[in-house]
Enzyme design. Structure first.
Site, PDB file in Angstrom:
ATOM      1  N   ASP A   1      35.094  28.893  60.704  1.00  0.00           N
ATOM      2  CA  ASP A   1      35.886  28.574  59.517  1.00  0.00           C
ATOM      3  C   ASP A   1      35.488  29.508  58.376  1.00  0.00           C
ATOM      4  OD1 ASP A   1      37.397  27.456  57.532  1.00  0.00           O
ATOM      5  OD2 ASP A   1      36.288  25.545  57.443  1.00  0.00           O
TER       6      ASP A   1
ATOM      7  N   LYS B   1      35.686  31.273  51.964  1.00  0.00           N
ATOM      8  CA  LYS B   1      34.444  30.621  51.556  1.00  0.00           C
ATOM      9  C   LYS B   1      33.459  31.664  51.033  1.00  0.00           C
ATOM     10  CE  LYS B   1      34.338  26.847  55.013  1.00  0.00           C
ATOM     11  NZ  LYS B   1      34.300  25.671  54.133  1.00  0.00           N
TER      12      LYS B   1
ATOM     13  N   ASP C   1      31.813  24.445  63.094  1.00  0.00           N
ATOM     14  CA  ASP C   1      33.027  23.727  62.699  1.00  0.00           C
ATOM     15  C   ASP C   1      33.842  23.257  63.915  1.00  0.00           C
ATOM     16  OD1 ASP C   1      34.237  22.587  60.513  1.00  0.00           O
ATOM     17  OD2 ASP C   1      35.596  24.270  60.148  1.00  0.00           O
TER      18      ASP C   1
ATOM     19  N   ARG D   1      42.157  19.197  58.839  1.00  0.00           N
ATOM     20  CA  ARG D   1      43.124  18.097  58.855  1.00  0.00           C
ATOM     21  C   ARG D   1      44.493  18.568  59.336  1.00  0.00           C
ATOM     22  NH1 ARG D   1      42.017  16.914  52.675  1.00  0.00           N
ATOM     23  NH2 ARG D   1      40.114  18.012  53.322  1.00  0.00           N
TER      24      ARG D   1
ATOM     25  N   LYS E   1      37.903  18.177  66.336  1.00  0.00           N
ATOM     26  CA  LYS E   1      38.206  19.398  65.575  1.00  0.00           C
ATOM     27  C   LYS E   1      37.496  20.585  66.226  1.00  0.00           C
ATOM     28  CE  LYS E   1      37.418  21.633  61.050  1.00  0.00           C
ATOM     29  NZ  LYS E   1      37.019  21.449  59.638  1.00  0.00           N
TER      30      LYS E   1
HETATM   31  N1  BES Z   1      34.659  22.744  57.759  1.00  0.00           N
HETATM   32  C1  BES Z   1      34.809  22.435  56.389  1.00  0.00           C
HETATM   33  C2  BES Z   1      34.022  21.188  55.964  1.00  0.00           C
HETATM   34  C3  BES Z   1      32.546  21.277  55.992  1.00  0.00           C
HETATM   35  C4  BES Z   1      31.861  22.115  55.123  1.00  0.00           C
HETATM   36  C5  BES Z   1      31.834  20.442  56.812  1.00  0.00           C
HETATM   37  C6  BES Z   1      30.485  22.141  55.135  1.00  0.00           C
HETATM   38  C7  BES Z   1      30.465  20.432  56.814  1.00  0.00           C
HETATM   39  C8  BES Z   1      29.804  21.302  55.965  1.00  0.00           C
HETATM   40  C9  BES Z   1      36.271  22.156  56.060  1.00  0.00           C
HETATM   41  O1  BES Z   1      37.180  22.884  56.777  1.00  0.00           O
HETATM   42  C10 BES Z   1      36.432  22.496  54.613  1.00  0.00           C
HETATM   43  O2  BES Z   1      36.252  23.629  54.291  1.00  0.00           O
HETATM   44  N2  BES Z   1      36.768  21.500  53.811  1.00  0.00           N
HETATM   45  C11 BES Z   1      36.929  21.674  52.419  1.00  0.00           C
HETATM   46  C12 BES Z   1      38.166  20.933  51.999  1.00  0.00           C
HETATM   47  C13 BES Z   1      38.594  21.171  50.589  1.00  0.00           C
HETATM   48  C14 BES Z   1      39.062  22.596  50.437  1.00  0.00           C
HETATM   49  C15 BES Z   1      39.684  20.202  50.251  1.00  0.00           C
HETATM   50  C16 BES Z   1      35.697  21.125  51.712  1.00  0.00           C
HETATM   51  O3  BES Z   1      35.200  20.076  52.147  1.00  0.00           O
HETATM   52  O4  BES Z   1      35.236  21.752  50.775  1.00  0.00           O
HETATM   53 ZN    ZN Z   2      36.604  23.498  58.651  1.00  0.00          ZN
HETATM   54 MN    MN Z   3      37.595  24.771  55.948  1.00  0.00          MN
END
Ligand code: BES
Ligand code: ZN
Ligand code: MN
Length: 460
Positions: free
Chosen positions: A233, A240, A251, A314, A228
């Site tokens: 992000d 966020k 990320d 994803r 990835k």
């Molecule tokens: N990059 C983030 C996941 C992440 C956040 C990894 C903090 C490590 C630390 C990912 O893109 C994300 O934002 N995922 C969301 C998915 C949700 C919206 C279904 C998450 O995990 O909150």
């Molecule tokens: Zn992400």
């Molecule tokens: Mn994200």
């Protein structure tokens, strides 16, 4: 500069690495002067203790490093680096201490303790340097350290200087160094070449999204690594909050990790047909950004409802995995900072992974323990498949409720892989608390475990 062992010189000091349980035995074979000196200085073989011992004319004649007790050691991956940090500048040659794999791990830790992220600030690197002990494969350890240093530096570089183009440049540098070939698909060409979800995630950034495709080696089992590469992000329109965005330069940690692993594989000259695929994008906010509720059609043809623009990883990985799967390699491994849920479940020290292959899982767990790169198997739990199936599309990128967030993300990715053996890592990629050899910042997870397990993973 990649971390290197020191050359042995006339000034090199012999080093004895002594655990708490071994001190009495070691002292039994020493002169009374040394015993008195060791006692007077309070050296007990404790984890992180370091002591120089004088010889003729008061000049240092040898050094001692504490290796702690077994329970002390269980709390750290690398113990020797802790004592090494307290030794004065110079080179050291281990005469007594751990052997075999434990020694190799400690050597790796010592090399990494000498590595600094110094792109923006001049900093003294570790000055006590290690001479490669007899019997260890010094070239292999240096290859591991160079790969790990690459991972850390790529993650630590701020997003302003590590966008999709710079991540591509880093992959090109790596390819050039090892005679790998590399191709990229960039910007609107992603649509023409059928990578619609990589385009959809990356199109709102002025820094064009791209798919990086590196190949190396022409004999042996085929291994495709997918990382990835979300260079930053923001969450997209589902923005966020500040606390959640603060670390999002990391990320692209999955991309960094697969590049570091690729570097290890290429430096060691393993007999593999290696492919590295990195969807490199910035998940940005703009008028042309993908919206919550949009339905994308993926490369594989499955439709995906975007119920949260922050579940972007994803989406880009799905198109890259579909491409990986088209040539049916012997093994596909994806690595991604995919979910906050993984971090909640296992914290920053463990790398959670998913696979349907019990043999691969056992090989990974065994390798991880032996090389001090801890992993933890998670389940592709079939009853949760329904959670990723919305009403109006084949798949939902962000199931409501958030139950089992790391598992549902993994199940989503698995839909894009066919018959190939598949291992997916949902890593954190960041070390929040500095310890010896592991500074605060970007960190490799799983790469050395995968490398050590490769003979069992890809070679069957
Ligand atoms: N990059 C983030 C996941 C992440 C956040 C990894 C903090 C490590 C630390 C990912 O893109 C994300 O934002 N995922 C969301 C998915 C949700 C919206 C279904 C998450 O995990 O909150
Ligand atoms: Zn992400
Ligand atoms: Mn994200």
């Amino acid at each position: 500069m990649p971390p290197r062992f020191a050359d042995r010189t006339d000034e090199t000091l012999p080093l004895h690495v002594i655990g708490k349980q071994d001190l009495a035995g070691w002292l039994g074979a020493q002169e009374p002067e040394i015993c008195a000196w060791v006692e007077a200085n309070g050296f007990e073989g404790g984890r992180g203790q370091a002591l120089l011992c004088p010889g003729d004319g008061g000049r240092p004649a040898m050094a001692l490093a504490g290796h702690g007790s077994e329970t002390d050691r269980a709390r750290r991956r690398f113990v020797l680096a802790e004592a090494a940090a307290k030794l004065p500048a110079g080179s050291y040659d281990i005469r007594t201490g751990p052997e075999g794999q434990a020694l190799e791990n400690e050597c790796f830790g010592w090399l990494m303790a000498g590595h600094r992220f110094d792109r923006y600030k001049a900093r003294e690197s570790g000055t006590a340097r290690l001479v490669a002990p007899a019997g260890v494969d010094a070239g292999r350890i240096e290859a591991l350290a160079a790969g790990e240093a690459l991972i850390r530096d790529l993650i630590d570089t701020p997003a302003a200087d590590m966008g999709p183009a710079e991540l591509e440049a880093a992959a090109r540098d790596l390819a050039d160094s090892f005679g790998a070939s590399i191709a990229t698909v960039e910007g609107d060409a992603l649509l023409e070449r059928n990578f619609p979800m990589i385009h959809a995630v990356g199109r709102a950034s002025p820094r064009a999204p791209r798919l990086i495709d590196l190949r190396w080696g022409n004999a042996g089992p085929s291994l495709t690594l997918v990382g990835k590469g979300v260079c930053f992000d923001t969450g997209g329109l589902d923005l966020k909050p500040a606390s959640g965005m603060a670390l999002m330069k990391k990320d692209m940690g999955g991309a960094a990790t697969v590049l570091g692993l690729a570097r290890m594989i290429m430096a060691l000259g393993l007999a593999l047909r290696l492919r590295v695929l990195i969807p490199a994008v910035e998940n940005a906010v703009a008028g042309n950004a993908m919206r919550p509720g949009d339905i994308l059609t993926s490369r594989k043809g499955l439709s995906v409802e975007v119920n949260n623009t922050d579940a972007e990883g994803r989406l880009v990985l799905a198109d890259a995995l579909a491409l990986a799967d088209e040539e049916a390699p012997d093994l596909i491994v994806s690595m991604a900072t995919l979910t906050g849920a993984a971090r909640v479940a296992v914290g920053p020290d463990l790398a959670p992974f998913y696979t349907d292959d019990d043999h691969a899982a056992a090989a990974l767990e065994h390798a991880a323990a032996s090389v001090a790169d801890p992993v933890w198997r998670m389940p592709f739990h079939a009853p949760y498949e329904e959670m990723i199936e919305p009403g109006n599309a084949d798949l939902d990128n962000a199931p409501a409720g958030g139950f089992a967030g790391s598992i549902t993300a993994a199940l989503f990715l698995r839909r894009f892989v066919g018959a190939a053996r598949y291992v997916h890592f949902d890593i954190y990629g960041w070390n929040p608390d500095a310890t010896a050899a592991r500074p605060k910042g970007g960190t490799g997870q799983g790469a050395r475990a995968i490398l050590a397990a490769l003979p069992d993973l890809a070679g069957r």
